[in-house]
Design a protein around this motif. Structure first.
Motif, mmCIF file in Angstrom:
data_model
loop_
_atom_site.group_PDB
_atom_site.id
_atom_site.type_symbol
_atom_site.label_atom_id
_atom_site.label_comp_id
_atom_site.label_asym_id
_atom_site.label_seq_id
_atom_site.Cartn_x
_atom_site.Cartn_y
_atom_site.Cartn_z
ATOM 1 N N TYR A 1 37.518 -77.073 128.476
ATOM 2 C CA TYR A 1 38.469 -78.139 127.380
ATOM 3 C C TYR A 1 39.075 -79.274 128.158
ATOM 4 C CZ TYR A 1 38.145 -74.122 124.328
ATOM 5 O OH TYR A 1 37.716 -73.109 123.570
ATOM 6 N N SER B 1 35.299 -62.583 120.602
ATOM 7 C CA SER B 1 34.900 -63.972 121.404
ATOM 8 C C SER B 1 35.894 -65.063 120.992
ATOM 9 C CB SER B 1 33.588 -64.568 120.855
ATOM 10 O OG SER B 1 33.517 -64.867 119.680
ATOM 11 N N GLN C 1 40.193 -65.926 123.876
ATOM 12 C CA GLN C 1 39.573 -66.551 125.304
ATOM 13 C C GLN C 1 40.860 -66.376 126.428
ATOM 14 O OE1 GLN C 1 37.706 -70.233 124.884
ATOM 15 N NE2 GLN C 1 36.325 -69.570 123.371
ATOM 16 N N TYR D 1 37.865 -65.846 111.656
ATOM 17 C CA TYR D 1 39.198 -65.185 112.021
ATOM 18 C C TYR D 1 40.127 -66.317 112.202
ATOM 19 C CZ TYR D 1 37.229 -60.653 112.751
ATOM 20 O OH TYR D 1 36.457 -59.209 112.490
ATOM 21 N N THR E 1 43.621 -67.265 114.798
ATOM 22 C CA THR E 1 43.906 -66.870 115.965
ATOM 23 C C THR E 1 45.203 -67.940 116.364
ATOM 24 O OG1 THR E 1 41.437 -66.588 116.288
ATOM 25 C CG2 THR E 1 43.379 -66.494 118.143
ATOM 26 N N TYR F 1 47.504 -69.256 119.421
ATOM 27 C CA TYR F 1 47.661 -69.358 121.001
ATOM 28 C C TYR F 1 49.124 -69.866 121.393
ATOM 29 C CZ TYR F 1 42.932 -68.158 122.404
ATOM 30 O OH TYR F 1 41.731 -67.525 122.565
ATOM 31 N N PRO G 1 46.675 -72.271 127.557
ATOM 32 C CA PRO G 1 47.158 -71.387 126.328
ATOM 33 C C PRO G 1 46.835 -70.148 126.507
ATOM 34 C CG PRO G 1 45.822 -73.263 125.630
ATOM 35 C CD PRO G 1 45.607 -73.216 127.031
ATOM 36 N N PHE H 1 46.430 -66.364 124.529
ATOM 37 C CA PHE H 1 46.217 -65.628 123.374
ATOM 38 C C PHE H 1 47.322 -64.817 123.054
ATOM 39 C CE2 PHE H 1 43.404 -63.507 120.200
ATOM 40 C CZ PHE H 1 43.973 -62.236 120.162
ATOM 41 N N GLN I 1 45.372 -62.160 116.657
ATOM 42 C CA GLN I 1 44.355 -62.759 115.563
ATOM 43 C C GLN I 1 44.572 -61.604 114.536
ATOM 44 O OE1 GLN I 1 41.322 -61.199 114.844
ATOM 45 N NE2 GLN I 1 41.578 -59.217 116.158
ATOM 46 N N TYR J 1 49.637 -72.604 118.534
ATOM 47 C CA TYR J 1 48.496 -73.274 117.774
ATOM 48 C C TYR J 1 47.846 -72.283 117.075
ATOM 49 C CZ TYR J 1 48.474 -76.706 121.742
ATOM 50 O OH TYR J 1 48.682 -78.064 122.541
ATOM 51 N N GLU K 1 35.213 -69.298 115.402
ATOM 52 C CA GLU K 1 34.730 -68.072 116.084
ATOM 53 C C GLU K 1 35.050 -68.521 117.673
ATOM 54 O OE1 GLU K 1 31.341 -66.837 112.922
ATOM 55 O OE2 GLU K 1 31.079 -66.676 115.041
ATOM 56 N N SER K 2 33.887 -68.572 118.607
ATOM 57 C CA SER K 2 34.213 -68.768 120.134
ATOM 58 C C SER K 2 34.504 -70.202 120.305
ATOM 59 C CB SER K 2 32.723 -68.415 120.910
ATOM 60 O OG SER K 2 31.799 -69.213 119.989
ATOM 61 N N ARG K 3 34.218 -71.230 119.508
ATOM 62 C CA ARG K 3 34.424 -72.410 119.890
ATOM 63 C C ARG K 3 35.541 -72.736 119.408
ATOM 64 N NH1 ARG K 3 30.799 -77.853 118.531
ATOM 65 N NH2 ARG K 3 29.113 -76.458 119.224
ATOM 66 N N LEU K 4 36.883 -73.044 120.061
ATOM 67 C CA LEU K 4 38.256 -72.933 119.675
ATOM 68 C C LEU K 4 38.393 -74.498 119.242
ATOM 69 C CD1 LEU K 4 40.100 -70.548 121.849
ATOM 70 C CD2 LEU K 4 38.958 -70.030 119.657
ATOM 71 N N PHE L 1 41.402 -76.685 118.715
ATOM 72 C CA PHE L 1 43.021 -76.858 118.686
ATOM 73 C C PHE L 1 43.429 -78.016 117.900
ATOM 74 C CE2 PHE L 1 44.503 -73.694 121.765
ATOM 75 C CZ PHE L 1 43.067 -73.292 122.304
ATOM 76 N N GLY L 2 44.437 -78.038 117.154
ATOM 77 C CA GLY L 2 45.370 -79.126 116.634
ATOM 78 C C GLY L 2 46.371 -79.706 117.516
ATOM 79 N N THR L 3 47.316 -80.223 116.901
ATOM 80 C CA THR L 3 48.254 -80.630 117.821
ATOM 81 C C THR L 3 49.525 -79.565 117.849
ATOM 82 O OG1 THR L 3 49.296 -81.730 115.882
ATOM 83 C CG2 THR L 3 47.937 -83.250 117.460
#
Lengths: 114, 107
Positions: free
Chosen positions: A35, A100, A103, B32, B34, B36, B44, B46, B49, B87, B92-95, B97-99
């Motif tokens: 990221y 997944s 993270q 899901y 989640t 952070y 970040p 976790f 979730q 946040y 899923e796995s590709r997070l 993020f907003g602001t």
């Protein structure tokens, strides 16, 4: 159990140069994501690697590339650096499939391009 | 990918309960939710979730209504160390993020 580590912590480069950032995944994790986080913004997804193959990519140009090694460590390479590439680069590891979305992030590498 | 909307900032005092609500009207069936937490110059972390109803762990609770178009992160009895950006993400796995929501806790 070791956490996610990244190196170097800070880096200063000149516009046009190339840079390689490194990440060691948390033990047992087989997926790594990278990221970019600009100041005051949320992290932006660059790409993800699973079993040494790219497994999804965000809206970043091809000069951003990566590698994942058999031990699941990873590299992020950026060619032809631009001033706007100055940011915190975060690596996150996870276990593909189950949970997944959970993270584990490293502390990041602060890249400054002058 | 679902887009999330959350307040830009919130203020609270030590010992109070803080509730941060996130809207995600286009959440997909398999997504899901989640949350952070991020401190300055750190990656970040976790928090929690969930998929539906209520989830609680040692740090926070997550409330999700039946339609799943929103969720609320609840932090009980906040302390100064809870000052951070929070946040909300769906997927899923590709997070994505907003602001985030910048929470400031005052003594």
């Amino acid at each position: 159990e070791t956490g996610v580590t990244q190196s170097p912590t800070h880096l200063i480069k000149t516009r046009g140069q190339q840079v390689t950032l490194r990440c060691s995944s948390q033990s047992g994790h087989n997926t790594v994501s990278w990221y970019q986080q600009a100041l005051g913004q949320g992290p932006q997804f660059i790409f993800q690697y699973y079993r040494e193959e790219e497994n999804g990519r965000g809206n970043f140009p091809p000069r951003f590339s990566g590698l994942q090694f058999p031990n699941y460590s990873s590299e992020l390479n950026v060619n032809a650096l631009e001033l706007d590439d100055s940011a915190l680069y975060l690596c996150a590891s996870s276990l593909q499939g189950l949970r997944s979305y959970e993270q584990y992030f490293g502390p990041g590498t602060r890249l400054t391009v002058t | 990918l679902a887009k999330t909307t959350q307040p830009i900032s919130m203020d609270s005092y030590e010992g109070q309960e803080v509730n941060i609500t996130c809207s995600h009207n286009n959440i997909a069936t398999n997504d899901y939710i989640t949350w952070y937490q991020q401190f300055p110059s750190q990656g970040p972390r976790f928090i929690i979730q969930g998929y539906k109803t209520k989830v609680t762990n040692e740090v926070a609770s997550l409330f999700i209504p039946a339609d799943r178009k929103s969720s609320t992160l609840s932090l009980p009895r906040v302390s100064l160390s809870d000052t951070a950006v929070y946040y909300c993400l769906v997927g899923e796995s590709r997070l994505i993020f907003g602001t985030g929501t910048r929470l400031q806790v005052f003594p």
